[in-house]
Scaffold this motif. Structure first.
Motif, PDB file in Angstrom:
ATOM      1  N   ALA A   7      46.671  43.554  36.874  1.00 60.83           N
ATOM      2  CA  ALA A   7      46.497  42.421  37.793  1.00 60.83           C
ATOM      3  C   ALA A   7      46.487  42.901  39.240  1.00 60.83           C
ATOM      4  N   LEU A   8      47.343  43.860  39.564  1.00 57.87           N
ATOM      5  CA  LEU A   8      47.389  44.398  40.922  1.00 57.87           C
ATOM      6  C   LEU A   8      46.087  45.102  41.269  1.00 57.87           C
ATOM      7  N   LEU A   9      45.580  45.916  40.351  1.00 53.81           N
ATOM      8  CA  LEU A   9      44.318  46.620  40.600  1.00 53.81           C
ATOM      9  C   LEU A   9      43.147  45.633  40.723  1.00 53.81           C
ATOM     10  N   GLU A  10      43.149  44.588  39.916  1.00 56.80           N
ATOM     11  CA  GLU A  10      42.098  43.573  40.023  1.00 56.80           C
ATOM     12  C   GLU A  10      42.180  42.849  41.362  1.00 56.80           C
ATOM     13  N   ASN A  11      43.402  42.586  41.811  1.00 56.65           N
ATOM     14  CA  ASN A  11      43.589  41.937  43.110  1.00 56.65           C
ATOM     15  C   ASN A  11      43.072  42.835  44.239  1.00 56.65           C
TER      16      ASN A  11
END
Length: 110
Positions: A7-11
């Motif tokens: 989720a962090l990388l997608e953000n």
């Protein structure tokens, strides 16, 4: 990878994509070719809006990096429970000293 990491990388990817799109929008509007004053004024406002969006996205990236640095620093320092209060205070002072050294080194880099 953990779902939180994904989720962090997608953000981050989303923010970077939005940043690049705003820069592209500014460059697309920035061309002056026999445009009326009204159209130039509208495009100027669009450029200002895009610039504010770029600033917002950069602040979001800085918030993410700050969170990563904090979690890295705080998770890497382990405090063992101590019954003696003086030893506990010495460990706390040691940790604060190390953290202050780290922040001083980071400040020197800037």
């Amino acid at each position: 990878m953990q779902p939180r990491s994904i989720a962090l990388l997608e953000n981050i990817d989303s923010i970077v994509e939005n940043l690049l799109q705003k820069f592209q929008d500014i460059f697309d509007v920035g061309v002056i070719q026999d445009k009326s004053k009204e159209l130039l004024a509208i495009e100027s406002l669009a450029i200002e809006t895009d610039a504010l969006s770029i600033i917002k996205f950069c602040e979001e990236l800085l918030t993410i990096t700050k969170g990563l640095r904090e979690s890295w620093c705080l998770d890497s320092i382990k405090v063992n429970p101590v019954e003696n209060k003086q030893l506990e205070q010495e460990e706390i002072n040691y940790i604060f000293g190390k953290f202050n050294q780290l922040t001083d080194k980071i400040a020197e880099i800037k």
